[in-house]
Write a protein that holds these residues in place. Sequence first.
Motif, PDB file in Angstrom:
ATOM      1  N   ARG A   1       4.953  42.506 -12.158  1.00  0.00           N
ATOM      2  CA  ARG A   1       5.586  41.284 -12.697  1.00  0.00           C
ATOM      3  C   ARG A   1       4.629  40.339 -12.268  1.00  0.00           C
ATOM      4  N   LEU A   2       4.552  39.121 -13.058  1.00  0.00           N
ATOM      5  CA  LEU A   2       3.496  37.929 -12.690  1.00  0.00           C
ATOM      6  C   LEU A   2       4.207  37.278 -11.698  1.00  0.00           C
ATOM      7  N   GLN A   3       3.242  36.537 -10.921  1.00  0.00           N
ATOM      8  CA  GLN A   3       3.609  36.010  -9.634  1.00  0.00           C
ATOM      9  C   GLN A   3       3.874  34.674  -9.775  1.00  0.00           C
ATOM     10  N   PRO A   4       5.188  34.212  -9.212  1.00  0.00           N
ATOM     11  CA  PRO A   4       5.633  32.789  -9.595  1.00  0.00           C
ATOM     12  C   PRO A   4       4.754  31.767  -9.024  1.00  0.00           C
ATOM     13  N   GLU A   5       4.461  30.632  -9.935  1.00  0.00           N
ATOM     14  CA  GLU A   5       3.510  29.653  -9.327  1.00  0.00           C
ATOM     15  C   GLU A   5       4.122  28.931  -8.298  1.00  0.00           C
ATOM     16  N   ARG A   6       3.197  28.456  -7.149  1.00  0.00           N
ATOM     17  CA  ARG A   6       3.682  27.682  -6.096  1.00  0.00           C
ATOM     18  C   ARG A   6       4.868  28.308  -5.668  1.00  0.00           C
ATOM     19  N   ALA A   7       4.784  29.745  -5.267  1.00  0.00           N
ATOM     20  CA  ALA A   7       5.918  30.467  -4.488  1.00  0.00           C
ATOM     21  C   ALA A   7       6.321  30.051  -3.336  1.00  0.00           C
ATOM     22  N   LYS A   8       7.496  29.906  -3.214  1.00  0.00           N
ATOM     23  CA  LYS A   8       8.072  29.442  -1.832  1.00  0.00           C
ATOM     24  C   LYS A   8       8.317  30.592  -0.996  1.00  0.00           C
ATOM     25  N   GLU A   9       8.169  30.403   0.313  1.00  0.00           N
ATOM     26  CA  GLU A   9       8.554  31.413   1.321  1.00  0.00           C
ATOM     27  C   GLU A   9       9.629  31.656   1.579  1.00  0.00           C
ATOM     28  N   PHE A  10      10.268  32.964   1.917  1.00  0.00           N
ATOM     29  CA  PHE A  10      11.739  33.258   2.234  1.00  0.00           C
ATOM     30  C   PHE A  10      12.346  32.380   2.882  1.00  0.00           C
ATOM     31  N   SER A  11      11.951  31.986   4.085  1.00  0.00           N
ATOM     32  CA  SER A  11      12.848  31.050   5.033  1.00  0.00           C
ATOM     33  C   SER A  11      13.130  29.851   4.404  1.00  0.00           C
ATOM     34  N   GLU A  12      12.226  29.340   3.432  1.00  0.00           N
ATOM     35  CA  GLU A  12      12.675  28.072   2.677  1.00  0.00           C
ATOM     36  C   GLU A  12      13.662  28.296   1.615  1.00  0.00           C
ATOM     37  N   LEU A  13      13.386  29.568   0.814  1.00  0.00           N
ATOM     38  CA  LEU A  13      14.633  29.796  -0.253  1.00  0.00           C
ATOM     39  C   LEU A  13      15.924  30.180   0.475  1.00  0.00           C
ATOM     40  N   ALA A  14      15.915  30.654   1.494  1.00  0.00           N
ATOM     41  CA  ALA A  14      17.084  31.027   2.038  1.00  0.00           C
ATOM     42  C   ALA A  14      17.701  29.933   2.666  1.00  0.00           C
ATOM     43  N   ARG A  15      17.016  28.765   3.262  1.00  0.00           N
ATOM     44  CA  ARG A  15      17.711  27.847   3.789  1.00  0.00           C
ATOM     45  C   ARG A  15      17.969  26.875   2.591  1.00  0.00           C
ATOM     46  N   THR A  16      17.321  26.723   1.581  1.00  0.00           N
ATOM     47  CA  THR A  16      17.949  25.862   0.375  1.00  0.00           C
ATOM     48  C   THR A  16      19.131  26.408  -0.082  1.00  0.00           C
ATOM     49  N   LEU A  17      19.088  27.835  -0.281  1.00  0.00           N
ATOM     50  CA  LEU A  17      20.328  28.249  -1.019  1.00  0.00           C
ATOM     51  C   LEU A  17      21.520  28.656   0.102  1.00  0.00           C
ATOM     52  N   ASN A  18      21.237  28.467   1.418  1.00  0.00           N
ATOM     53  CA  ASN A  18      22.078  28.487   2.342  1.00  0.00           C
ATOM     54  C   ASN A  18      22.608  30.132   2.742  1.00  0.00           C
ATOM     55  N   LEU A  19      21.572  31.143   2.405  1.00  0.00           N
ATOM     56  CA  LEU A  19      21.864  32.444   2.496  1.00  0.00           C
ATOM     57  C   LEU A  19      21.413  33.165   3.888  1.00  0.00           C
ATOM     58  N   CYS A  20      20.795  32.473   4.567  1.00  0.00           N
ATOM     59  CA  CYS A  20      20.290  33.175   5.766  1.00  0.00           C
ATOM     60  C   CYS A  20      20.166  32.171   7.077  1.00  0.00           C
ATOM     61  N   ARG A  21      20.455  32.636   8.212  1.00  0.00           N
ATOM     62  CA  ARG A  21      20.496  31.586   9.142  1.00  0.00           C
ATOM     63  C   ARG A  21      19.389  32.397  10.386  1.00  0.00           C
ATOM     64  N   MET A  22      18.196  32.069  10.809  1.00  0.00           N
ATOM     65  CA  MET A  22      17.223  32.325  11.733  1.00  0.00           C
ATOM     66  C   MET A  22      17.147  31.533  12.822  1.00  0.00           C
ATOM     67  N   GLU A  23      17.449  30.122  12.932  1.00  0.00           N
ATOM     68  CA  GLU A  23      17.055  29.114  13.695  1.00  0.00           C
ATOM     69  C   GLU A  23      18.168  28.842  14.648  1.00  0.00           C
ATOM     70  N   HIS A  24      17.794  28.490  15.712  1.00  0.00           N
ATOM     71  CA  HIS A  24      18.781  28.154  16.955  1.00  0.00           C
ATOM     72  C   HIS A  24      19.773  29.001  17.134  1.00  0.00           C
ATOM     73  N   LEU A  25      19.453  30.119  17.140  1.00  0.00           N
ATOM     74  CA  LEU A  25      20.543  31.212  17.717  1.00  0.00           C
ATOM     75  C   LEU A  25      20.363  31.884  19.100  1.00  0.00           C
ATOM     76  N   GLY A  26      19.348  31.252  19.932  1.00  0.00           N
ATOM     77  CA  GLY A  26      18.997  31.827  21.093  1.00  0.00           C
ATOM     78  C   GLY A  26      20.082  31.771  22.134  1.00  0.00           C
ATOM     79  N   ASN A  27      21.211  30.932  21.936  1.00  0.00           N
ATOM     80  CA  ASN A  27      22.182  30.661  22.986  1.00  0.00           C
ATOM     81  C   ASN A  27      23.043  31.875  22.895  1.00  0.00           C
ATOM     82  N   TYR A  28      23.394  32.343  21.423  1.00  0.00           N
ATOM     83  CA  TYR A  28      24.246  33.634  21.492  1.00  0.00           C
ATOM     84  C   TYR A  28      23.927  34.705  20.824  1.00  0.00           C
ATOM     85  N   THR A  29      22.893  34.732  20.171  1.00  0.00           N
ATOM     86  CA  THR A  29      22.355  36.299  19.791  1.00  0.00           C
ATOM     87  C   THR A  29      20.746  36.573  20.272  1.00  0.00           C
ATOM     88  N   GLY A  30      20.232  35.621  20.836  1.00  0.00           N
ATOM     89  CA  GLY A  30      19.196  36.024  21.203  1.00  0.00           C
ATOM     90  C   GLY A  30      17.672  35.811  20.360  1.00  0.00           C
TER      91      GLY A  30
END
Length: 422
Positions: A115-144
């Motif tokens: 497949r052709l690569q998307p122009e100005r591709a966004k990184e996974f973390s940015e996409l996941a945050r925008t679409l509210n699909l994944c949480r990775m930040e500020h988890l240290g207090n209860y998941t490490g």
Amino acid sequence: MKLLKNVQKLLLLNCRNSVKQRHMTTTIKAAPHDQPAITSAQLDELERNVLMRHHKNNVPFIRQLVADLQVNRGQAEEETRQKLAAELQQLPNATHPRLLTYDNEAMELAKFEHRLQPERAKEFSELARTLNLCRMEHLGNYTGHKSYYLMGQLAMLEQAIIQYALKSLTQNKFNLISVPDILPRGIIESCGMRTEGERTQVYKLDIGDCLSGTSEMALAGYFANRQLTERELPLKVAAVSRCYRAETSGLHEEKGIYRVHQFNKVEMFAIATAEQSEPTLEELKNIEIDLFKQLGINFRLLDMPPCELGAPAYQKYDIEAWMPGRQMWGEISSCSNCTDYQAKRLNITYNRACDGAVVYAHTLNGTATAIPRLLIALIESYQNGDHIQIPDVLVPFMNEQRAITKNKKVPETKLVKFIKTA
């Protein structure tokens, strides 16, 4: 390299370990005193292999123990044999002759572009945050640290990938086994992974057992002390499991879910004869290639050099996917031929059909899907404006959905700073 294999066989005959399934204790079978002495030339070749693989060099200590055996008698001799057996277990496997000219660089064998690569591709973390699909930040207090939550359609996509991989493996005559996540340290070390030392990737529990880093270990342990028949081989099994890794990384390109402490993985494991092991490795490699071809991502196949083989592998292929948001190749799969390295330590044998002799089997393993990194490759490759296209082969496992959009069912989380009032 043939000499190296013969040396290793001689060493393991001199001090052979057998694994007891119930308590995983190691016993040493003392060698007859008329066994041929290990020569300096043989030890030299062992040391060259250790250094080439960038493995911990314990050969000087082995030399000293071999010399001590010539003079020690009685209890001192038995103690020396015990020490020698333990040190021999730490040696890496032999190395495929094909790899001897690779130095420290992998050989790219093929590149697959779908497949052709998307122009100005966004990184996974940015996409996941925008679409509210994944949480990775500020988890240290209860998941490490290095934990994550997958939500909504991304959590569904994870399960779709697993079911897609399992469908392919069952079609390729793999039998599915559900495996434990907690294993005795003896099983893990017999598979070639150290459980002690500052650089270990293994989580150790207070009870003395460990969390499994891959279901390869539980699958190999399942066959410990088993004597199979040649007509059963090659024997192919697969498992879905949670994998636990204590590894850490501060590299910017490995941020987010690229390197985490726990993740789901679909693993292939095979037991074969010496004659079957190389064709079986090619089968594992081709299954992986076919899985990723159908997913439509861009990836490449690498033949790994000696320094990347770890302790148990005789040869290994890696597959790296192009991650356009990160602008980098990232490893998403590998497969290895461990020859009889693990089988000798776990006592996995078979009856040879031609003469009835009981011989050590060969073991092989391969990653069908490791979820977090494959998600990165898929999400970054299939991004399209405000949504993510779902690969056609995964649509049947996603309730016929063809796109991932913003998740509005799970509330977005925001940090709120509470200020005490006077």
